[in-house]
Design a protein around this motif. Structure first.
Motif, PDB file in Angstrom:
ATOM      1  N   ARG B   5      -9.098   7.140  11.427  1.00 42.11           N
ATOM      2  CA  ARG B   5      -8.765   7.714  10.130  1.00 42.11           C
ATOM      3  C   ARG B   5      -7.275   7.647   9.816  1.00 42.11           C
ATOM      4  NH1 ARG B   5     -10.703  13.387   9.340  1.00 42.11           N
ATOM      5  NH2 ARG B   5      -9.739  12.977   7.326  1.00 42.11           N
ATOM      6  N   PHE B   6      -6.449   7.811  10.829  1.00 44.20           N
ATOM      7  CA  PHE B   6      -5.011   7.728  10.554  1.00 44.20           C
ATOM      8  C   PHE B   6      -4.653   6.342  10.030  1.00 44.20           C
ATOM      9  CE2 PHE B   6      -0.670   6.647  11.844  1.00 44.20           C
ATOM     10  CZ  PHE B   6       0.039   7.657  11.231  1.00 44.20           C
ATOM     11  N   ALA B   7      -5.175   5.327  10.708  1.00 45.78           N
ATOM     12  CA  ALA B   7      -4.886   3.948  10.285  1.00 45.78           C
ATOM     13  C   ALA B   7      -5.414   3.691   8.875  1.00 45.78           C
ATOM     14  CB  ALA B   7      -5.496   2.956  11.278  1.00 45.78           C
ATOM     15  N   ILE B   8      -6.596   4.209   8.604  1.00 50.60           N
ATOM     16  CA  ILE B   8      -7.172   3.999   7.272  1.00 50.60           C
ATOM     17  C   ILE B   8      -6.328   4.687   6.205  1.00 50.60           C
ATOM     18  CG2 ILE B   8      -9.155   4.549   5.803  1.00 50.60           C
ATOM     19  CD1 ILE B   8     -10.933   4.150   8.293  1.00 50.60           C
ATOM     20  N   SER B   9      -5.964   5.932   6.460  1.00 49.42           N
ATOM     21  CA  SER B   9      -5.172   6.666   5.472  1.00 49.42           C
ATOM     22  C   SER B   9      -3.821   6.009   5.236  1.00 49.42           C
ATOM     23  CB  SER B   9      -4.975   8.116   5.925  1.00 49.42           C
ATOM     24  OG  SER B   9      -6.132   8.869   5.643  1.00 49.42           O
ATOM     25  N   LEU B  10      -3.209   5.590   6.314  1.00 49.05           N
ATOM     26  CA  LEU B  10      -1.903   4.953   6.170  1.00 49.05           C
ATOM     27  C   LEU B  10      -2.026   3.635   5.413  1.00 49.05           C
ATOM     28  CD1 LEU B  10       1.093   4.935   6.769  1.00 49.05           C
ATOM     29  CD2 LEU B  10       0.601   4.037   9.043  1.00 49.05           C
ATOM     30  N   HIS B  11      -3.097   2.926   5.682  1.00 50.78           N
ATOM     31  CA  HIS B  11      -3.334   1.665   4.976  1.00 50.78           C
ATOM     32  C   HIS B  11      -3.513   1.920   3.476  1.00 50.78           C
ATOM     33  CE1 HIS B  11      -5.176  -2.616   5.587  1.00 50.78           C
ATOM     34  NE2 HIS B  11      -4.790  -2.481   4.321  1.00 50.78           N
ATOM     35  N   ILE B  12      -4.342   2.905   3.165  1.00 51.58           N
ATOM     36  CA  ILE B  12      -4.564   3.261   1.761  1.00 51.58           C
ATOM     37  C   ILE B  12      -3.241   3.610   1.076  1.00 51.58           C
ATOM     38  CG2 ILE B  12      -5.493   5.074   0.251  1.00 51.58           C
ATOM     39  CD1 ILE B  12      -7.915   5.244   2.140  1.00 51.58           C
ATOM     40  N   LEU B  13      -2.491   4.485   1.729  1.00 53.10           N
ATOM     41  CA  LEU B  13      -1.252   4.955   1.103  1.00 53.10           C
ATOM     42  C   LEU B  13      -0.240   3.830   0.955  1.00 53.10           C
ATOM     43  CD1 LEU B  13      -1.028   8.399   2.914  1.00 53.10           C
ATOM     44  CD2 LEU B  13      -1.468   8.013   0.481  1.00 53.10           C
ATOM     45  N   THR B  14      -0.243   2.925   1.923  1.00 59.14           N
ATOM     46  CA  THR B  14       0.659   1.773   1.815  1.00 59.14           C
ATOM     47  C   THR B  14       0.270   0.893   0.634  1.00 59.14           C
ATOM     48  OG1 THR B  14       1.007   1.794   4.209  1.00 59.14           O
ATOM     49  CG2 THR B  14       1.573  -0.235   3.044  1.00 59.14           C
ATOM     50  N   LEU B  15      -1.020   0.659   0.486  1.00 55.55           N
ATOM     51  CA  LEU B  15      -1.474  -0.137  -0.656  1.00 55.55           C
ATOM     52  C   LEU B  15      -1.070   0.527  -1.973  1.00 55.55           C
ATOM     53  CD1 LEU B  15      -5.063  -1.114   0.566  1.00 55.55           C
ATOM     54  CD2 LEU B  15      -3.159  -2.694   0.173  1.00 55.55           C
ATOM     55  N   LEU B  16      -1.272   1.847  -2.034  1.00 58.77           N
ATOM     56  CA  LEU B  16      -0.964   2.553  -3.279  1.00 58.77           C
ATOM     57  C   LEU B  16       0.541   2.531  -3.559  1.00 58.77           C
ATOM     58  CD1 LEU B  16      -3.370   5.623  -3.041  1.00 58.77           C
ATOM     59  CD2 LEU B  16      -3.677   3.506  -4.348  1.00 58.77           C
ATOM     60  N   GLU B  17       1.315   2.662  -2.505  1.00 61.19           N
ATOM     61  CA  GLU B  17       2.774   2.655  -2.703  1.00 61.19           C
ATOM     62  C   GLU B  17       3.214   1.319  -3.285  1.00 61.19           C
ATOM     63  OE1 GLU B  17       6.880   2.408  -2.438  1.00 61.19           O
ATOM     64  OE2 GLU B  17       5.599   1.072  -1.285  1.00 61.19           O
ATOM     65  N   ARG B  18       2.639   0.280  -2.720  1.00 61.43           N
ATOM     66  CA  ARG B  18       3.052  -1.058  -3.147  1.00 61.43           C
ATOM     67  C   ARG B  18       2.473  -1.429  -4.504  1.00 61.43           C
ATOM     68  NH1 ARG B  18       5.527  -3.883   0.658  1.00 61.43           N
ATOM     69  NH2 ARG B  18       4.821  -5.867  -0.178  1.00 61.43           N
ATOM     70  N   ALA B  19       1.461  -0.693  -4.934  1.00 59.12           N
ATOM     71  CA  ALA B  19       0.871  -0.962  -6.249  1.00 59.12           C
ATOM     72  C   ALA B  19       1.744  -0.383  -7.367  1.00 59.12           C
ATOM     73  CB  ALA B  19      -0.539  -0.381  -6.324  1.00 59.12           C
ATOM     74  N   LYS B  20       2.719   0.428  -6.961  1.00 58.40           N
ATOM     75  CA  LYS B  20       3.700   0.955  -7.916  1.00 58.40           C
ATOM     76  C   LYS B  20       3.060   1.637  -9.116  1.00 58.40           C
ATOM     77  CE  LYS B  20       7.136  -0.582  -5.510  1.00 58.40           C
ATOM     78  NZ  LYS B  20       7.720   0.473  -4.651  1.00 58.40           N
ATOM     79  N   GLY B  21       2.103   2.486  -8.853  1.00 66.76           N
ATOM     80  CA  GLY B  21       1.513   3.280  -9.930  1.00 66.76           C
ATOM     81  C   GLY B  21       0.261   2.679 -10.540  1.00 66.76           C
ATOM     82  N   GLU B  22       0.077   1.404 -10.353  1.00 60.43           N
ATOM     83  CA  GLU B  22      -1.144   0.764 -10.828  1.00 60.43           C
ATOM     84  C   GLU B  22      -2.350   1.337 -10.077  1.00 60.43           C
ATOM     85  OE1 GLU B  22      -3.142  -3.696 -10.764  1.00 60.43           O
ATOM     86  OE2 GLU B  22      -1.037  -3.449 -10.194  1.00 60.43           O
ATOM     87  N   LEU B  23      -3.435   1.558 -10.802  1.00 58.27           N
ATOM     88  CA  LEU B  23      -4.616   2.138 -10.154  1.00 58.27           C
ATOM     89  C   LEU B  23      -5.314   1.098  -9.299  1.00 58.27           C
ATOM     90  CD1 LEU B  23      -6.320   4.493 -12.748  1.00 58.27           C
ATOM     91  CD2 LEU B  23      -4.214   4.730 -11.465  1.00 58.27           C
ATOM     92  N   LEU B  24      -5.690   1.512  -8.094  1.00 55.75           N
ATOM     93  CA  LEU B  24      -6.461   0.621  -7.223  1.00 55.75           C
ATOM     94  C   LEU B  24      -7.845   1.218  -7.006  1.00 55.75           C
ATOM     95  CD1 LEU B  24      -3.836  -0.302  -4.454  1.00 55.75           C
ATOM     96  CD2 LEU B  24      -4.321  -1.479  -6.613  1.00 55.75           C
ATOM     97  N   SER B  25      -8.860   0.392  -7.064  1.00 57.45           N
ATOM     98  CA  SER B  25     -10.222   0.877  -6.864  1.00 57.45           C
ATOM     99  C   SER B  25     -10.532   0.967  -5.370  1.00 57.45           C
ATOM    100  CB  SER B  25     -11.226  -0.063  -7.528  1.00 57.45           C
ATOM    101  OG  SER B  25     -11.326  -1.256  -6.778  1.00 57.45           O
ATOM    102  N   SER B  26     -11.495   1.801  -5.059  1.00 62.18           N
ATOM    103  CA  SER B  26     -11.872   1.956  -3.647  1.00 62.18           C
ATOM    104  C   SER B  26     -12.405   0.639  -3.106  1.00 62.18           C
ATOM    105  CB  SER B  26     -12.914   3.059  -3.496  1.00 62.18           C
ATOM    106  OG  SER B  26     -14.085   2.743  -4.219  1.00 62.18           O
ATOM    107  N   GLU B  27     -13.028  -0.121  -3.960  1.00 60.96           N
ATOM    108  CA  GLU B  27     -13.575  -1.385  -3.492  1.00 60.96           C
ATOM    109  C   GLU B  27     -12.456  -2.371  -3.128  1.00 60.96           C
ATOM    110  OE1 GLU B  27     -16.898  -2.598  -5.591  1.00 60.96           O
ATOM    111  OE2 GLU B  27     -17.212  -4.421  -4.394  1.00 60.96           O
ATOM    112  N   PHE B  28     -11.430  -2.401  -3.949  1.00 57.81           N
ATOM    113  CA  PHE B  28     -10.295  -3.270  -3.634  1.00 57.81           C
ATOM    114  C   PHE B  28      -9.663  -2.883  -2.300  1.00 57.81           C
ATOM    115  CE2 PHE B  28      -5.735  -3.970  -3.541  1.00 57.81           C
ATOM    116  CZ  PHE B  28      -5.666  -5.339  -3.744  1.00 57.81           C
TER     117      PHE B  28
END
Lengths: 136, 136
Positions: B5-28
DNA sequence: CATTCTGTAACTAAAATTATTACAGTACAA
DNA sequence: TTGTACTGTAATAATTTTAGTTACAGAATG
């Protein structure tokens, strides 16, 4: 480390330290830990391979510490028992076609390494003798 | 923590950070992590409860960081995700009739607390922004 | 109002952990 | 010299944990 091998090994070593050289059987130790004797013997096998204990087979056999408890620190035990990554990574195969996924494991491993170093440093500050002395 | 779970959460948050506010879907995100989208949504639910992200439902919905990546450090993420003891203690019910067994969990917990403090201290030295910056 | 998302619950599958059974081998002691 | 009490280890079963899947209600968009 999701299993309880560290706790089991530390429990075994604490019992042996407090036995002051007297041989303890796997069944006795299993009774204290409240697990199956075969698990204790498996764990003893590992501890033996790492030079912490020795065992005597046959009637009146059992195990004993093969080095002073002052010479075993808790990081040594951790290392002897560790197999997985500290923060869990059982399944971690990110998508290599994703620019983030592709690099994730590299950065995750760097992070894991530094956190583990911190953990090991903390654990190494205490010997088995110190730990055992906390008991009445 | 035996799961990822830690790896998953960190991965998610990294993706969101790099998306710079753009919404990302759970599927992506699931595609990048290479896991099931429902697991991502479950993890997002937890991250939302901890105030790290927000999600927008409905068409063109998705998730985004709800606070600056500079204000989230890796220890915060660890704490949000953690459930078990660091060194594993899934089943640990030593024999209360044994003088060592009786006291084992007290001393083990003390040890676990101090090692976890060391880990948290190390993790807290890095923010999500720092981590994300390691990526190309 | 069809489409595309989220949010969850319920359930299934897979993997990891723990327990058990079985038995060969060793040492002791009567 | 033989019964007894241990270790060592393999094989297997049971249990628990983790991950994956299906299903579907509800929300927002166009």
């Amino acid at each position: 480390m999701n299993n309880s091998r560290f706790a089991i090994s530390l429990h075994i070593l604490t019992l042996l330290e407090r036995a002051k050289g007297e041989l303890l059987s796997s069944e006795f130790m299993a009774g204290s830990i409240n697990i199956n004797p075969v698990l204790v013997r498996k764990e003893l096998s590992n501890l033996r391979n790492h030079g912490f204990v020795d065992s005597k087979e046959g009637k009146n056999g059992g195990s004993y510490l093969s080095k002073s408890a002052k010479e075993i620190n808790l990081a040594d035990i951790y290392k002897a028992v560790k197999q997985n990554n500290l923060l869990g990574i059982s399944k971690n195969t990110p998508n290599p076609q994703c620019s983030v996924g592709k690099q994730m494991n590299t950065h995750l491993n760097n992070l894991y390494n530094s956190t583990e170093q911190a953990l090991v440093k903390e654990l190494s500050s205490q010997t088995l003798a110190d730990f055992s002395n906390h008991f009445d």
